[in-house]
Design a protein around this motif. Structure first.
Motif, PDB file in Angstrom:
ATOM      1  N   PRO B 202       0.829  -1.205   0.000  1.00  0.00           N
ATOM      2  CA  PRO B 202       0.000   0.000   0.000  1.00  0.00           C
ATOM      3  C   PRO B 202       0.868   1.262   0.000  1.00  0.00           C
ATOM      4  O   PRO B 202       1.966   1.259   0.560  1.00  0.00           O
ATOM      5  CB  PRO B 202      -0.796  -0.105   1.310  1.00  0.00           C
ATOM      6  CG  PRO B 202      -0.300  -1.280   2.025  1.00  0.00           C
ATOM      7  CD  PRO B 202       0.721  -1.984   1.230  1.00  0.00           C
ATOM      8  N   THR B 204       1.777   4.916   1.198  1.00  0.00           N
ATOM      9  CA  THR B 204       1.560   5.859   2.295  1.00  0.00           C
ATOM     10  C   THR B 204       1.901   7.242   1.773  1.00  0.00           C
ATOM     11  O   THR B 204       3.031   7.491   1.386  1.00  0.00           O
ATOM     12  CB  THR B 204       2.482   5.524   3.474  1.00  0.00           C
ATOM     13  OG1 THR B 204       2.226   4.206   3.906  1.00  0.00           O
ATOM     14  CG2 THR B 204       2.235   6.480   4.626  1.00  0.00           C
ATOM     15  N   SER B 209       1.241  19.146   7.506  1.00  0.00           N
ATOM     16  CA  SER B 209       0.165  19.358   8.471  1.00  0.00           C
ATOM     17  C   SER B 209       0.062  20.834   8.866  1.00  0.00           C
ATOM     18  O   SER B 209      -0.925  21.252   9.449  1.00  0.00           O
ATOM     19  CB  SER B 209       0.392  18.527   9.731  1.00  0.00           C
ATOM     20  OG  SER B 209       1.612  18.884  10.317  1.00  0.00           O
ATOM     21  N   SER B 238      -3.464  25.029   3.131  1.00  0.00           N
ATOM     22  CA  SER B 238      -3.862  23.900   3.955  1.00  0.00           C
ATOM     23  C   SER B 238      -5.117  23.319   3.332  1.00  0.00           C
ATOM     24  O   SER B 238      -6.058  24.053   3.102  1.00  0.00           O
ATOM     25  CB  SER B 238      -4.191  24.414   5.349  1.00  0.00           C
ATOM     26  OG  SER B 238      -3.669  23.604   6.318  1.00  0.00           O
ATOM     27  N   THR B 240      -7.823  19.583   2.921  1.00  0.00           N
ATOM     28  CA  THR B 240      -8.223  18.373   3.648  1.00  0.00           C
ATOM     29  C   THR B 240      -7.654  17.159   2.942  1.00  0.00           C
ATOM     30  O   THR B 240      -7.860  16.976   1.746  1.00  0.00           O
ATOM     31  CB  THR B 240      -9.754  18.249   3.661  1.00  0.00           C
ATOM     32  OG1 THR B 240     -10.298  19.522   3.974  1.00  0.00           O
ATOM     33  CG2 THR B 240     -10.189  17.240   4.698  1.00  0.00           C
ATOM     34  N   TRP B 241      -6.946  16.332   3.678  1.00  0.00           N
ATOM     35  CA  TRP B 241      -6.343  15.128   3.112  1.00  0.00           C
ATOM     36  C   TRP B 241      -7.091  13.900   3.605  1.00  0.00           C
ATOM     37  O   TRP B 241      -7.697  13.937   4.664  1.00  0.00           O
ATOM     38  CB  TRP B 241      -4.876  15.026   3.526  1.00  0.00           C
ATOM     39  CG  TRP B 241      -4.079  16.210   3.097  1.00  0.00           C
ATOM     40  CD1 TRP B 241      -3.922  17.388   3.787  1.00  0.00           C
ATOM     41  CD2 TRP B 241      -3.346  16.359   1.889  1.00  0.00           C
ATOM     42  NE1 TRP B 241      -3.144  18.260   3.074  1.00  0.00           N
ATOM     43  CE2 TRP B 241      -2.760  17.653   1.909  1.00  0.00           C
ATOM     44  CE3 TRP B 241      -3.103  15.540   0.787  1.00  0.00           C
ATOM     45  CZ2 TRP B 241      -1.975  18.130   0.874  1.00  0.00           C
ATOM     46  CZ3 TRP B 241      -2.311  16.021  -0.239  1.00  0.00           C
ATOM     47  CH2 TRP B 241      -1.757  17.301  -0.193  1.00  0.00           C
ATOM     48  N   PRO B 242      -7.050  12.779   2.868  1.00  0.00           N
ATOM     49  CA  PRO B 242      -7.701  11.566   3.360  1.00  0.00           C
ATOM     50  C   PRO B 242      -7.076  11.080   4.663  1.00  0.00           C
ATOM     51  O   PRO B 242      -5.940  11.429   4.985  1.00  0.00           O
ATOM     52  CB  PRO B 242      -7.475  10.534   2.235  1.00  0.00           C
ATOM     53  CG  PRO B 242      -6.593  11.156   1.264  1.00  0.00           C
ATOM     54  CD  PRO B 242      -6.456  12.603   1.540  1.00  0.00           C
ATOM     55  N   ALA B 243      -7.835  10.255   5.404  1.00  0.00           N
ATOM     56  CA  ALA B 243      -7.409   9.840   6.742  1.00  0.00           C
ATOM     57  C   ALA B 243      -6.128   9.023   6.734  1.00  0.00           C
ATOM     58  O   ALA B 243      -5.396   8.998   7.717  1.00  0.00           O
ATOM     59  CB  ALA B 243      -8.525   9.034   7.406  1.00  0.00           C
ATOM     60  N   SER B 244      -5.851   8.338   5.612  1.00  0.00           N
ATOM     61  CA  SER B 244      -4.663   7.476   5.620  1.00  0.00           C
ATOM     62  C   SER B 244      -3.387   8.236   5.320  1.00  0.00           C
ATOM     63  O   SER B 244      -2.302   7.674   5.343  1.00  0.00           O
ATOM     64  CB  SER B 244      -4.831   6.369   4.577  1.00  0.00           C
ATOM     65  OG  SER B 244      -5.093   6.977   3.328  1.00  0.00           O
ATOM     66  N   SER B 245      -3.476   9.553   5.048  1.00  0.00           N
ATOM     67  CA  SER B 245      -2.298  10.321   4.683  1.00  0.00           C
ATOM     68  C   SER B 245      -1.628  10.847   5.942  1.00  0.00           C
ATOM     69  O   SER B 245      -2.285  11.393   6.819  1.00  0.00           O
ATOM     70  CB  SER B 245      -2.728  11.480   3.771  1.00  0.00           C
ATOM     71  OG  SER B 245      -1.606  12.120   3.245  1.00  0.00           O
ATOM     72  N   VAL B 246      -0.324  10.685   6.026  1.00  0.00           N
ATOM     73  CA  VAL B 246       0.421  11.095   7.215  1.00  0.00           C
ATOM     74  C   VAL B 246       0.761  12.572   7.124  1.00  0.00           C
ATOM     75  O   VAL B 246       1.243  13.045   6.098  1.00  0.00           O
ATOM     76  CB  VAL B 246       1.731  10.277   7.321  1.00  0.00           C
ATOM     77  CG1 VAL B 246       2.603  10.782   8.448  1.00  0.00           C
ATOM     78  CG2 VAL B 246       1.416   8.817   7.494  1.00  0.00           C
ATOM     79  N   GLY B 247       0.534  13.330   8.200  1.00  0.00           N
ATOM     80  CA  GLY B 247       0.842  14.751   8.196  1.00  0.00           C
ATOM     81  C   GLY B 247       2.117  15.025   8.960  1.00  0.00           C
ATOM     82  O   GLY B 247       2.311  14.493  10.046  1.00  0.00           O
ATOM     83  N   SER B 248       2.984  15.857   8.420  1.00  0.00           N
ATOM     84  CA  SER B 248       4.207  16.233   9.120  1.00  0.00           C
ATOM     85  C   SER B 248       4.404  17.723   8.991  1.00  0.00           C
ATOM     86  O   SER B 248       3.904  18.358   8.077  1.00  0.00           O
ATOM     87  CB  SER B 248       5.418  15.530   8.531  1.00  0.00           C
ATOM     88  OG  SER B 248       5.284  14.156   8.657  1.00  0.00           O
TER      89      SER B 248
END
Lengths: 312, 398
Positions: B202, B204, B209, B238, B240-248
């Motif tokens: 998958p 990532t 963020s 900024s 809205t990103w999907p829930a599976s996307s990691v924010g840094s």
């Protein structure tokens, strides 16, 4: 006589200064709550109270739901304490009563040194060293072993709720162990020896005399650990994935109130800024609530006639 | 175990205090000597380049290096942090009276700091909107936006076994970041990369963020090439990103996350990608050619639109076979009316030095930034020439 008078004035002043310091700390707590509340008022007046349990966080479209952050904070703290309390109290018992005398001092010092490591170092270590290991070994193993519970759905990213909980566990463990060890060692020797004299086994002594005897102090350690876990900012922000959605599994990305504040406060203006203060207020209230809950629990156990005399 | 404090008589205490003082003074002195010898050694290494500037006929640059003493502060974009740090350090080596402290807190936070008056200049990859400009104090007399850097945004990925140059096009990148393409060996990616063995893992995705200009440039590109993206998250500092996307947080945070997360992909500024030896994608440009982000390809993209202003600033997806489509300028934000003659004059002179060849732009290529094209350097200077002191006198002089 003149000698006695020479020490009276500084003595009184010293006493007054200490009393003032004690009052100052109490006043500081009240001041925190008031300052947060004052900054949060615009949010409450324009959004009502519903944003505290709203699930959508989309500031650019006016949605300020804080629920996913509150839940994220509680979840990471819960994971950290779920791991830290048994392991921490067990380690503290071992250090206080079970470890040979020669090893007691070096081991205790090592644990205390771990408590001195700055949080950002834990966060960096977690992101750079632990996260890849999690993604390639730990998460696949946990998914295959416990996937049936439904708690391990989703891809193995490494970062996420579970890693944040584990890093928090490693951070609160030294504090918990150091304080618990002192408290457990301070249980009066007469009680311990008395229990052994009437024929209690080692485990009975530890679990029926020592731990109940130290429970007020253990509660203090637990509260400090919870406070640290609730408020941990940078370490969590680095490893939790920062996603403003409710986490559906232990491997999902999530966010906590401190990680939200650290990423959004820099450019927040107007309502969003006020909402962040409201979130900080919620965090403060949760911390105080945990403290009071713990004290209530201890007092109710005492009242129901638990075994030994509590250590003051 | 606690150790009782050792008992010290008063005489030894004062002797110890004296020893401490002497040690402190000696070490401070040694440190200062080391620092000044460092700066003098860097003066000799940049002495060569300042010798070269003497040859160029830019009369402003010589005056820029003689700016009055000042301690300037700036805050904003992480996109420009590497080049700002190096260039301001080089400037301070040439003119020890001036120090510039730059904090990379993100474009959004930089604009807020500039509006709050806590910094001398802000830095943002997307110029301030009219709404932002309306929030600055009236004493600023208006806001001037000076283009200061040109950089590219790479799609950096962490795919064991796959080299740099994976072919990706706009709609595919959009689908990856929306989550509709979930695995690396998806047919859409495989079609663009015949012969490359993609893992069955998958994807990532890593995003910013915090409020970010790099984010703006990237989402601007995606909105241009993908209707699904334009109607979904859209473009902004900024989104809205999907829930599976990691924010840094910050370009450095995304870089660290991509490096630590296997099978991940994130958007990082070219300088960070080069510094971390990332593998990054060759993106299909408007002419249909797959181009790797390099200094030349970013410069080619920028040269296609010479008429950039602070209101018309997007240079993504430009025509031309050599253009890399995800690029953008970064802007320095300053008050039109400076409150203090000395610090204001130093500020414009430092920024003028920063934006011209022979000055700060010489530091750009070694870090992976493209030097500003000549017409953009001219735009920077004409903008800086509008800055006045509190009594209305123009501050930038030859």
């Amino acid at each position: 006589m003149s000698r006695r008078r020479r020490f009276t004035v500084p003595d009184r002043a010293y006493r007054r200064a200490l009393a003032a310091a004690a009052v100052l700390f109490a006043a500081l707590l009240v001041a925190f709550v008031v300052a947060m509340a004052v900054q949060a008022v615009p949010a409450f007046s324009s959004l009502g109270f519903s944003f505290l349990w709203g699930t959508t966080w989309d500031p650019y479209h006016g949605a300020y739901g804080l629920l996913s952050f509150i839940v994220g904070t509680v979840e990471t703290t819960a994971i950290a304490l779920f791991l830290a309390v048994p392991i921490g109290i067990g380690t503290a018992l071992a250090l206080a009563y079970l470890v040979p005398d020669r090893m007691r001092a070096p081991l205790s010092t090592t644990v205390e040194l771990l408590a001195a490591v700055p949080s950002v170092v834990y966060g960096l270590w977690g992101l750079v060293v632990v996260a890849p290991y999690f993604a390639t070994h730990v998460e696949p193993f946990l998914t295959s072993a416990f996937g049936w519970t439904g708690l391990f759905a989703g891809p193995n990213q490494g970062v996420g709720l579970l890693l944040a909980g584990v890093i928090l566990f490693i951070m609160v463990l030294p504090t918990l162990v150091a304080i618990s060890r002192d408290v457990l060692a301070a249980v009066p020797r007469e009680q311990v020896e008395g229990a052994m004299a009437v024929g209690a086994t080692r485990w009975q002594v530890l679990w029926r005399v020592v731990v109940p005897g130290a429970r007020t102090g253990l509660l203090g350690a637990f509260t400090l650990a919870t406070g640290r876990a609730l408020g941990e900012t940078v370490a969590v922000a680095l490893v939790i994935g920062n996603s403003p959605h409710l986490a559906t599994s232990l491997k999902s990305n999530a966010a906590t109130i401190p990680s939200l504040i650290v990423s959004a406060f820099g450019e927040a203006t107007g309502t969003q800024r006020s909402v962040l203060f409201a979130a900080a207020l919620v965090l403060l209230v949760v911390g105080i609530a945990v403290n009071f809950l713990g004290r209530f629990f201890v007092r109710s156990v005492k009242r129901s006639g638990a075994a030994s005399v509590a250590v003051a | 175990m606690s150790v009782p404090p050792s008992h010290q008589p008063v005489r030894t205490a004062s002797r110890n205090r004296r020893r401490l003082l002497v040690t402190g003074v000696l070490s401070a002195g040694l440190l200062l000597a080391a620092c000044s010898s460092n700066s003098s050694s860097s003066t000799t290494t940049t002495g060569g380049s300042s010798g070269a500037t003497a040859k160029s006929a830019d009369p402003y640059l010589a005056a820029d290096l003689k700016a009055g003493a000042a301690q300037l502060t700036g805050a904003g974009s992480t996109f420009v942090q590497p080049v700002f740090t190096k260039a301001f350090y080089a400037y301070s080596a040439l003119n020890q009276a001036v120090t510039v402290n730059y904090q990379a807190v993100g474009s959004g936070a930089g604009i807020t700091a500039f509006q709050g008056g806590t910094v001398n200049f802000g830095a943002s990859d997307v110029p301030m909107t009219a709404a932002d400009i309306a929030k600055v104090p009236a004493s600023y007399g208006g806001v001037l936006q000076v283009p200061d850097t040109l950089g590219g945004v790479t799609l950096s990925y962490n795919l064991p076994g796959v080299k740099t140059g994976l072919h990706l096009d706009g709609p595919t990148i959009s689908a990856i970041f929306l989550g509709t393409i979930a695995k690396w060996n998806d047919p859409a990616i495989a079609k663009l990369n015949p012969g490359v063995s993609l893992p069955d893992q998958p994807i990532t995705t890593v995003h910013r963020s915090d409020g970010s200009g790099t984010n703006y440039i990237f989402t601007d590109y995606l909105s241009t090439v993908s209707p699904a993206w334009a109607s979904g998250p859209g473009k902004g500092k900024s989104v809205t990103w999907p829930a599976s996307s990691v924010g840094s947080s910050g370009n450095s945070g995304v870089a660290a996350s991509v490096k630590s997360t296997p099978y991940s992909i994130g958007y990082v500024e070219l300088a960070y990608a080069l510094q971390n030896n990332f593998t990054f994608a060759a993106v299909k440009n408007a002419a249909g050619v797959y181009v790797l982000p390099t200094l030349a390809s970013v410069a080619a993209d920028a040269s296609q639109d010479p008429n950039v202003t602070s209101t018309n600033f997007s240079i993504v997806n430009q025509p031309g076979t050599a253009s890399y489509p995800i690029a953008g300028y970064s802007w320095a934000l300053i008050a039109m009316k400076q409150p203090n003659d000395t610090s204001g004059k130093t500020l414009v002179q430092v920024l003028d030095w920063m934006t011209h060849t022979g000055g700060g732009q010489d530091q750009a290529p070694s870090l992976g930034y493209v030097p500003l094209p000549a017409n953009i350097q001219a735009l920077a200077r004409t903008t800086l020439l509008q800055v006045t002191g509190p009594n209305g006198a123009v501050l930038l002089t030859k």
